[in-house]
Design an enzyme around this catalytic site. Structure first.
Site, PDB file in Angstrom:
ATOM      1  N   GLY A 144       0.816  -1.219   0.000  1.00  0.00           N
ATOM      2  CA  GLY A 144       0.000   0.000   0.000  1.00  0.00           C
ATOM      3  C   GLY A 144       0.845   1.262   0.000  1.00  0.00           C
ATOM      4  N   ARG A 145       2.119   1.110   0.306  1.00  0.00           N
ATOM      5  CA  ARG A 145       2.998   2.279   0.325  1.00  0.00           C
ATOM      6  C   ARG A 145       4.439   1.905  -0.001  1.00  0.00           C
ATOM      7  NH1 ARG A 145       3.746   3.657   6.697  1.00  0.00           N
ATOM      8  NH2 ARG A 145       3.439   1.561   7.489  1.00  0.00           N
ATOM      9  N   LYS A 148       9.910   2.309   0.640  1.00  0.00           N
ATOM     10  CA  LYS A 148       8.722   2.254   1.511  1.00  0.00           C
ATOM     11  C   LYS A 148       8.340   3.678   1.893  1.00  0.00           C
ATOM     12  CE  LYS A 148       6.953   0.172   5.781  1.00  0.00           C
ATOM     13  NZ  LYS A 148       7.224  -0.851   6.803  1.00  0.00           N
ATOM     14  N   ASP A 179      -2.620   6.972   2.933  1.00  0.00           N
ATOM     15  CA  ASP A 179      -1.914   7.990   2.141  1.00  0.00           C
ATOM     16  C   ASP A 179      -0.660   7.498   1.412  1.00  0.00           C
ATOM     17  OD1 ASP A 179      -0.177   7.675   4.237  1.00  0.00           O
ATOM     18  OD2 ASP A 179      -0.520   9.658   5.106  1.00  0.00           O
ATOM     19  N   GLY A 180      -0.270   6.249   1.642  1.00  0.00           N
ATOM     20  CA  GLY A 180       0.894   5.727   0.916  1.00  0.00           C
ATOM     21  C   GLY A 180       2.231   6.235   1.429  1.00  0.00           C
ATOM     22  N   ARG A 186      14.422  -0.459   1.529  1.00  0.00           N
ATOM     23  CA  ARG A 186      14.638  -1.782   2.114  1.00  0.00           C
ATOM     24  C   ARG A 186      15.255  -2.708   1.080  1.00  0.00           C
ATOM     25  NH1 ARG A 186       9.136  -3.451   5.195  1.00  0.00           N
ATOM     26  NH2 ARG A 186       8.333  -3.835   3.102  1.00  0.00           N
ATOM     27  N   ARG A 218       5.707 -12.949   1.056  1.00  0.00           N
ATOM     28  CA  ARG A 218       5.160 -13.199   2.392  1.00  0.00           C
ATOM     29  C   ARG A 218       4.270 -14.438   2.386  1.00  0.00           C
ATOM     30  NH1 ARG A 218       4.898  -7.593   4.006  1.00  0.00           N
ATOM     31  NH2 ARG A 218       6.323  -6.564   2.568  1.00  0.00           N
ATOM     32  N   ASP A 238       0.676 -11.450   6.630  1.00  0.00           N
ATOM     33  CA  ASP A 238       1.246 -10.598   5.571  1.00  0.00           C
ATOM     34  C   ASP A 238       2.572  -9.992   6.017  1.00  0.00           C
ATOM     35  OD1 ASP A 238      -0.733  -9.245   7.311  1.00  0.00           O
ATOM     36  OD2 ASP A 238      -0.038  -7.428   6.310  1.00  0.00           O
ATOM     37  N   ASP A 241       8.968  -6.151   8.068  1.00  0.00           N
ATOM     38  CA  ASP A 241       7.933  -5.181   8.448  1.00  0.00           C
ATOM     39  C   ASP A 241       8.052  -4.730   9.898  1.00  0.00           C
ATOM     40  OD1 ASP A 241       7.027  -5.102   5.926  1.00  0.00           O
ATOM     41  OD2 ASP A 241       4.962  -5.664   6.359  1.00  0.00           O
TER      42      ASP A 241
HETATM   43  P1  AMP Z   1       1.363  -3.165   8.189  1.00  0.00           P
HETATM   44  O1  AMP Z   1       0.512  -3.440   9.377  1.00  0.00           O
HETATM   45  O2  AMP Z   1       2.251  -1.964   8.323  1.00  0.00           O
HETATM   46  O3  AMP Z   1       2.137  -4.359   7.752  1.00  0.00           O
HETATM   47  O4  AMP Z   1       0.383  -2.775   6.987  1.00  0.00           O
HETATM   48  C1  AMP Z   1      -0.745  -3.546   6.632  1.00  0.00           C
HETATM   49  C2  AMP Z   1      -1.253  -3.107   5.284  1.00  0.00           C
HETATM   50  O5  AMP Z   1      -1.607  -1.719   5.305  1.00  0.00           O
HETATM   51  C3  AMP Z   1      -0.261  -3.259   4.146  1.00  0.00           C
HETATM   52  O6  AMP Z   1      -0.988  -3.614   2.994  1.00  0.00           O
HETATM   53  C4  AMP Z   1       0.319  -1.876   4.022  1.00  0.00           C
HETATM   54  O7  AMP Z   1       0.832  -1.629   2.736  1.00  0.00           O
HETATM   55  C5  AMP Z   1      -0.885  -1.016   4.306  1.00  0.00           C
HETATM   56  N1  AMP Z   1      -0.531   0.314   4.824  1.00  0.00           N
HETATM   57  C6  AMP Z   1      -0.049   0.623   6.053  1.00  0.00           C
HETATM   58  N2  AMP Z   1       0.145   1.949   6.173  1.00  0.00           N
HETATM   59  C7  AMP Z   1      -0.198   2.494   4.985  1.00  0.00           C
HETATM   60  C8  AMP Z   1      -0.228   3.836   4.475  1.00  0.00           C
HETATM   61  N3  AMP Z   1       0.157   4.883   5.206  1.00  0.00           N
HETATM   62  N4  AMP Z   1      -0.644   4.006   3.204  1.00  0.00           N
HETATM   63  C9  AMP Z   1      -1.041   2.967   2.450  1.00  0.00           C
HETATM   64  N5  AMP Z   1      -1.054   1.706   2.875  1.00  0.00           N
HETATM   65  C10 AMP Z   1      -0.639   1.463   4.121  1.00  0.00           C
HETATM   66 MG    MG Z   2       3.074  -5.240   6.447  1.00  0.00          MG
END
Ligand code: AMP
Ligand code: MG
Length: 495
Positions: A91-92, A111, A123-124, A174, A181, A250, A260
């Protein structure tokens, strides 16, 4: 001028469209370099002398796509906090591609480089705070010798990013042989895309585990390989008190890497039930739960691989037999790691009881985990009066001194069975019991300074953490007990 020697390939981009979405990074306004990891750059085959040049900053801010790169966001799904969450994906993060390096190809990922089709309304972006934490911990884990994704660089900007408060954006670069995953496999299983599932498994095996291709069932063998590596990884985590914080499927690497870094934390005072993520109200990912959760996650992967196993004539019982090895593999790896921490080279029947008693003592008194084991190497098998109190360093950390002394007597008795002398044992213990860890308060100080524009502390801490087992007399302060304010630090999923 083009950066000629930095030439990427992207084999993941050549997989079918169902695996990813190609897109360019969103530009980061007025980027500036916060830090680089020289060892990581060297591993990637990038000349550290390049760091700080405008093209370096542009590439790792996502403002210039380097030669041969084919940026993409990968799709995956996963179980979050034990519940099926459906499609997630990068997502980012964007995979630029891979660099041919000495130790094998390394994938390079930005990232925080903007929205993707998998951003789900977010917001990515990534904030400077969490980027510094991920950067430092990736390199600290590498310094500890624990399998991990690496971090090459952080680039920051004044671009505002809204979290609980308004913060600023950063991009952390990274690096790993692969970012695949458990959830990458779950994605194709859950959506019934069996051809893609097979394609993904074949890609992974061909590229990273070619020795499994000749097995009677390469997919069962792949599952066994992930089970083994994950058990070994989590045993290492437990042995240094590392709490991941968000062990969703994930966030589990099929290469057995730590991946992560979010609300992670290292234990200060030992507490089996420590929960580092303040959003984890049920304590699902507590220190004590990590092995069980990793096991559970392996079952999710096993489920996802079942269509491939079945194609080869395998049954659910075959997969269960492979998954059933988790407990033994983990216990053996943990017991071996704990014996090493105690300096016991030759296994003895009483070792498990000896370590259990010690951990009970550490837990009851919330004894500083890192300092205790580091100081334990001073204990001698048979102390002499002239030598001073060899156990004082440890005893000082424990409130219940009588209980400690009772344990100490048993420990000395046990040491008498060892072939190595005290000096040899101490040296070996200091190679597994780190002196320096990325304690929360150390990261916090570096973050506070960085927010004020002073990146020197990130640099200093990185240097110390690159050699966590070495005595570094000039950096003694980094090995001290955490200050009182550290217990008030709160970490959530917000990053
Ligand atoms: P995480 O818990 O950080 O591993 O994130 C879980 C999911 O949320 C993954 O698909 C990430 O890419 C997405 N994600 C987390 N933060 C953001 C962000 N600020 N913008 C877009 N996607 C996000
Ligand atoms: Mg993650």
């Amino acid at each position: 001028m083009a950066w000629r020697e930095l030439r990427f390939d992207n084999s993941y981009a050549r997989l079918p469209a169902a695996f990813h979405t190609r897109l360019a990074p969103a530009p980061l306004p007025a980027p500036r370099l916060v830090a680089v990891s020289r060892p990581a750059l060297e591993l990637a085959g990038i000349d550290p002398a390049r760091a700080g040049t405008p093209e370096f900053v542009d590439v790792f801010a996502g403002n210039r796509v380097p030669l041969g790169a084919d940026p993409l966001a990968a799709v995956y799904s996963g179980h979050q906090f034990g519940v099926w969450a459906g499609q997630l994906g990068d997502g980012r993060a964007l995979l630029l591609g891979e660099l041919a390096a000495r130790g094998g190809n390394q994938e390079i990922q930005l990232k925080g480089s903007g929205r993707t089709p998998y951003s789900r309304g977010a917001d990515g972006r990534a904030v400077l705070r969490s980027s510094i934490r991920e950067f430092l911990c990736s390199e600290a884990m590498a310094g500890l010798g624990i399998p991990t994704t690496r971090a090459l660089a952080i680039v920051a900007s004044d671009l505002p990013v809204v979290r609980e408060t308004v913060e600023t954006a950063a991009v952390v670069t990274r690096m790993a042989p692969s970012f695949l995953r458990f959830g990458s496999f779950e994605h194709f299983y859950a959506t019934g895309q069996v051809d893609e599932l097979r394609r993904l498994a074949d890609y992974l095996i061909a590229k990273f585990r070619p020795e499994l291709a000749g097995e009677p069932d390469p997919y069962l063998a792949l599952l066994g390989d992930v089970v083994r590596r994950t058990a070994a990884l989590v045993a290492r985590w437990q042995s240094v008190g590392f709490c991941h914080g968000v062990m969703n499927t994930d966030n589990m690497s099929v290469l057995g890497l730590t991946i992560d870094y979010g609300p992670f934390g290292f234990l200060d005072g030992f507490d089996f039930n420590h929960v580092c993520n303040h959003s984890d109200h049920a304590g699902r990912y507590s220190y004590a739960m990590q092995p069980r959760i990793a096991d559970w996650n392996c079952w999710c992967l096993g489920q996802a691989l079942m269509p491939l196993v079945a194609e080869r004539g395998g049954s659910p019982d075959d997969a269960k037999a492979v998954l059933g090895q988790w407990g033994t593999l983990f216990d053996e790896a943990l017991q071996a790691a704990l014996r090493d921490k105690l300096g016991l080279a030759q296994p003895d029947a009483g070792d498990a009881a000896l370590t259990d008693e010690l951990f009970g003592l550490l837990h009851a008194g919330r004894v500083d985990f890192t300092l205790f084991f580091r100081r334990l190497s001073s204990v001698r098998t048979a102390p002499t009066d002239q030598g001073g109190d060899d156990a004082a360093g440890c005893r000082d950390l424990v409130a219940d001194r009588a209980a400690f002394d009772a344990w100490l007597a048993r420990y000395r008795h046990r040491l008498a069975l060892e072939a190595r002398n005290d000096h040899e044992r101490a040296a070996a213990m200091n190679r597994v019991n780190p002196k320096y860890l990325l304690r929360n308060h150390l990261a916090e100080v570096a973050i506070r300074r960085a927010r004020e524009g002073d990146y020197g502390e990130v640099e200093r801490l990185l240097k110390v953490l690159e050699r966590p087992y070495d005595e570094q007399p000039e950096s003694e302060a980094y090995a001290a007990l955490p200050p009182d304010w550290a217990s008030g630090l709160q970490l959530s999923c917000s990053s």
